[in-house]
Design a protein around this motif. Structure first.
Motif, PDB file in Angstrom:
ATOM      1  N   ARG A 127       0.816  -1.222   0.000  1.00 15.63           N
ATOM      2  CA  ARG A 127       0.000   0.000   0.000  1.00 15.63           C
ATOM      3  C   ARG A 127       0.844   1.265   0.000  1.00 15.63           C
ATOM      4  NH1 ARG A 127      -5.529  -1.269   3.370  1.00 15.63           N
ATOM      5  NH2 ARG A 127      -6.315  -2.800   1.878  1.00 15.63           N
ATOM      6  N   GLU A 128       2.069   1.172   0.476  1.00 17.72           N
ATOM      7  CA  GLU A 128       2.959   2.335   0.409  1.00 17.72           C
ATOM      8  C   GLU A 128       3.594   2.490  -0.968  1.00 17.72           C
ATOM      9  OE1 GLU A 128       3.191   4.796   2.491  1.00 17.72           O
ATOM     10  OE2 GLU A 128       1.753   3.784   3.773  1.00 17.72           O
ATOM     11  N   VAL A 129       3.641   1.426  -1.735  1.00 21.71           N
ATOM     12  CA  VAL A 129       4.225   1.484  -3.077  1.00 21.71           C
ATOM     13  C   VAL A 129       3.173   1.882  -4.111  1.00 21.71           C
ATOM     14  CG1 VAL A 129       5.303   0.105  -4.911  1.00 21.71           C
ATOM     15  CG2 VAL A 129       6.032  -0.200  -2.532  1.00 21.71           C
ATOM     16  N   MET A 130       1.952   1.390  -3.947  1.00 21.70           N
ATOM     17  CA  MET A 130       0.900   1.637  -4.937  1.00 21.70           C
ATOM     18  C   MET A 130       0.476   3.101  -4.941  1.00 21.70           C
ATOM     19  SD  MET A 130      -1.270  -1.813  -4.191  1.00 21.70           S
ATOM     20  CE  MET A 130      -2.126  -2.055  -5.739  1.00 21.70           C
ATOM     21  N   PRO A 131       0.154   3.648  -6.110  1.00 18.85           N
ATOM     22  CA  PRO A 131      -0.251   5.061  -6.202  1.00 18.85           C
ATOM     23  C   PRO A 131      -1.701   5.263  -5.768  1.00 18.85           C
ATOM     24  CG  PRO A 131      -0.218   4.085  -8.384  1.00 18.85           C
ATOM     25  CD  PRO A 131       0.276   3.035  -7.431  1.00 18.85           C
ATOM     26  N   ILE A 132      -1.929   5.135  -4.475  1.00 22.10           N
ATOM     27  CA  ILE A 132      -3.277   5.188  -3.909  1.00 22.10           C
ATOM     28  C   ILE A 132      -3.620   6.589  -3.414  1.00 22.10           C
ATOM     29  CG2 ILE A 132      -4.696   4.349  -1.989  1.00 22.10           C
ATOM     30  CD1 ILE A 132      -3.242   1.664  -2.256  1.00 22.10           C
TER      31      ILE A 132
ATOM     32  N   ALA B 208      -2.634   3.121 -13.035  1.00 24.71           N
ATOM     33  CA  ALA B 208      -3.331   4.093 -12.199  1.00 24.71           C
ATOM     34  C   ALA B 208      -3.089   5.525 -12.652  1.00 24.71           C
ATOM     35  CB  ALA B 208      -2.917   3.932 -10.747  1.00 24.71           C
ATOM     36  N   LEU B 209      -1.925   5.790 -13.204  1.00 23.55           N
ATOM     37  CA  LEU B 209      -1.654   7.150 -13.673  1.00 23.55           C
ATOM     38  C   LEU B 209      -2.304   7.425 -15.023  1.00 23.55           C
ATOM     39  CD1 LEU B 209       2.032   7.890 -12.673  1.00 23.55           C
ATOM     40  CD2 LEU B 209      -0.068   8.561 -11.535  1.00 23.55           C
ATOM     41  N   LEU B 210      -2.271   6.446 -15.901  1.00 27.44           N
ATOM     42  CA  LEU B 210      -2.798   6.670 -17.251  1.00 27.44           C
ATOM     43  C   LEU B 210      -4.303   6.459 -17.349  1.00 27.44           C
ATOM     44  CD1 LEU B 210       0.081   5.098 -19.356  1.00 27.44           C
ATOM     45  CD2 LEU B 210      -0.361   7.513 -18.887  1.00 27.44           C
ATOM     46  N   ASP B 211      -4.888   5.693 -16.447  1.00 22.87           N
ATOM     47  CA  ASP B 211      -6.327   5.438 -16.475  1.00 22.87           C
ATOM     48  C   ASP B 211      -6.872   5.423 -15.045  1.00 22.87           C
ATOM     49  OD1 ASP B 211      -8.896   4.842 -17.244  1.00 22.87           O
ATOM     50  OD2 ASP B 211      -8.417   2.892 -18.135  1.00 22.87           O
ATOM     51  N   ALA B 212      -6.803   6.575 -14.409  1.00 22.94           N
ATOM     52  CA  ALA B 212      -7.182   6.690 -12.997  1.00 22.94           C
ATOM     53  C   ALA B 212      -8.646   6.366 -12.748  1.00 22.94           C
ATOM     54  CB  ALA B 212      -6.859   8.084 -12.479  1.00 22.94           C
ATOM     55  N   GLU B 213      -9.498   6.599 -13.728  1.00 22.03           N
ATOM     56  CA  GLU B 213     -10.919   6.298 -13.538  1.00 22.03           C
ATOM     57  C   GLU B 213     -11.154   4.799 -13.437  1.00 22.03           C
ATOM     58  OE1 GLU B 213     -13.779   8.292 -16.003  1.00 22.03           O
ATOM     59  OE2 GLU B 213     -12.565  10.120 -16.034  1.00 22.03           O
ATOM     60  N   ALA B 214     -10.379   4.014 -14.168  1.00 24.47           N
ATOM     61  CA  ALA B 214     -10.541   2.557 -14.130  1.00 24.47           C
ATOM     62  C   ALA B 214      -9.782   1.940 -12.953  1.00 24.47           C
ATOM     63  CB  ALA B 214     -10.064   1.932 -15.441  1.00 24.47           C
TER      64      ALA B 214
ATOM     65  N   ASP C 235      -9.508   2.284  -4.566  1.00 24.95           N
ATOM     66  CA  ASP C 235     -10.256   1.148  -4.028  1.00 24.95           C
ATOM     67  C   ASP C 235      -9.925  -0.133  -4.793  1.00 24.95           C
ATOM     68  OD1 ASP C 235     -12.419  -0.099  -2.395  1.00 24.95           O
ATOM     69  OD2 ASP C 235     -13.341  -0.327  -4.388  1.00 24.95           O
ATOM     70  N   LEU C 236      -9.865  -0.051  -6.107  1.00 24.57           N
ATOM     71  CA  LEU C 236      -9.533  -1.237  -6.898  1.00 24.57           C
ATOM     72  C   LEU C 236      -8.119  -1.717  -6.589  1.00 24.57           C
ATOM     73  CD1 LEU C 236     -10.212  -3.336  -9.035  1.00 24.57           C
ATOM     74  CD2 LEU C 236      -9.467  -1.696 -10.783  1.00 24.57           C
ATOM     75  N   GLN C 237      -7.181  -0.785  -6.433  1.00 23.80           N
ATOM     76  CA  GLN C 237      -5.807  -1.167  -6.101  1.00 23.80           C
ATOM     77  C   GLN C 237      -5.770  -1.915  -4.764  1.00 23.80           C
ATOM     78  OE1 GLN C 237      -2.711   1.908  -6.764  1.00 23.80           O
ATOM     79  NE2 GLN C 237      -4.395   3.114  -7.607  1.00 23.80           N
ATOM     80  N   ARG C 238      -6.502  -1.423  -3.783  1.00 26.32           N
ATOM     81  CA  ARG C 238      -6.540  -2.104  -2.485  1.00 26.32           C
ATOM     82  C   ARG C 238      -7.137  -3.504  -2.630  1.00 26.32           C
ATOM     83  NH1 ARG C 238      -8.503   3.111  -1.007  1.00 26.32           N
ATOM     84  NH2 ARG C 238      -6.884   4.294   0.052  1.00 26.32           N
TER      85      ARG C 238
ATOM     86  N   ALA D 112      -6.768  -9.373  -2.766  1.00 27.85           N
ATOM     87  CA  ALA D 112      -7.029 -10.638  -3.466  1.00 27.85           C
ATOM     88  C   ALA D 112      -5.744 -11.434  -3.635  1.00 27.85           C
ATOM     89  CB  ALA D 112      -7.683 -10.373  -4.821  1.00 27.85           C
ATOM     90  N   PHE D 113      -4.667 -10.753  -3.998  1.00 27.82           N
ATOM     91  CA  PHE D 113      -3.388 -11.436  -4.173  1.00 27.82           C
ATOM     92  C   PHE D 113      -2.936 -12.048  -2.848  1.00 27.82           C
ATOM     93  CE2 PHE D 113       1.234 -11.630  -4.036  1.00 27.82           C
ATOM     94  CZ  PHE D 113       1.524 -12.335  -5.198  1.00 27.82           C
TER      95      PHE D 113
END
Length: 195
Positions: free
Chosen positions: A90-95, A171-177, A181-184, A189-190
């Protein structure tokens, strides 16, 4: 008597201004002139610290990598195994705001690292550090019983790095998709699949 300059402190100020400038305005905006203006330093003096554009890009990437690792350490506390791995991811992902800005440094760094062996080596070294951290989370997770998958740890490490690196672009190029929340949910899931 000449003024004493703390060169390490000055490098830190330059690094902070550089990564902010790249994150907010893009790599092309990070010229010697713009960085100098942002910190109130003469352009010629800046060249003493960073003689080339690649040196600037390397500084920005290293600054972001070290800041990410410092946040991870600060938030880990006693967390190990899957709990620690979740914090790491979570610290690496662009959340959030800062992690999204940091990802804006990573993308242009990758582009330059493709054609520059020195920058490529910086990336390889950074990923070696993260591989070791992820392996340790997996090792402790197996010892605690929270990681029970039969999958090889080397494979799991590469899967996770591929996801973390890839989500920065998505996440940077398609932030709407690719929302926060999806990243989390992707990470959850992983990690759930490891137990």
């Amino acid at each position: 008597m000449p003024k004493q300059v703390d060169h390490d402190e000055r490098r830190a100020v330059i690094a902070e201004a550089t990564w902010r400038l790249i994150a907010e305005r893009g790599i092309d905006a990070a010229t010697m002139r713009e960085i100098s203006a942002a910190i109130g330093m003469a352009n010629g003096a800046l060249k003493y610290y960073y003689p080339s554009k690649n040196a600037i890009v390397r500084t920005a990437f290293t600054h972001v990598f070290e800041a990410t690792n410092a946040r991870i350490r600060a938030r880990l506390g006693d967390a190990t195994g899957l709990a620690g791995l979740r914090i790491f991811c979570r610290e690496v992902m662009p959340i959030e705001g800062v992690t999204r800005l940091e990802a804006r440094i990573v993308l242009p760094f990758w582009q330059r690292a493709l054609g520059d062996a020195e920058l490529g080596a910086v990336y390889v070294e950074a990923m070696a550090i993260w591989r070791a951290q992820i392996r340790e989370f997996l090792r402790t997770g197996r010892a605690e019983g929270s990681v029970t998958t039969d999958a090889d740890d080397d494979v799991l490490v590469e899967q996770l790095l591929a996801m973390l690196n890839g989500v920065q672009t998505l996440a940077l190029l398609d932030a709407e998709a690719v929302t926060a929340d999806l990243q989390r949910r992707m990470i959850d899931a992983f990690l759930h699949g490891l137990g």
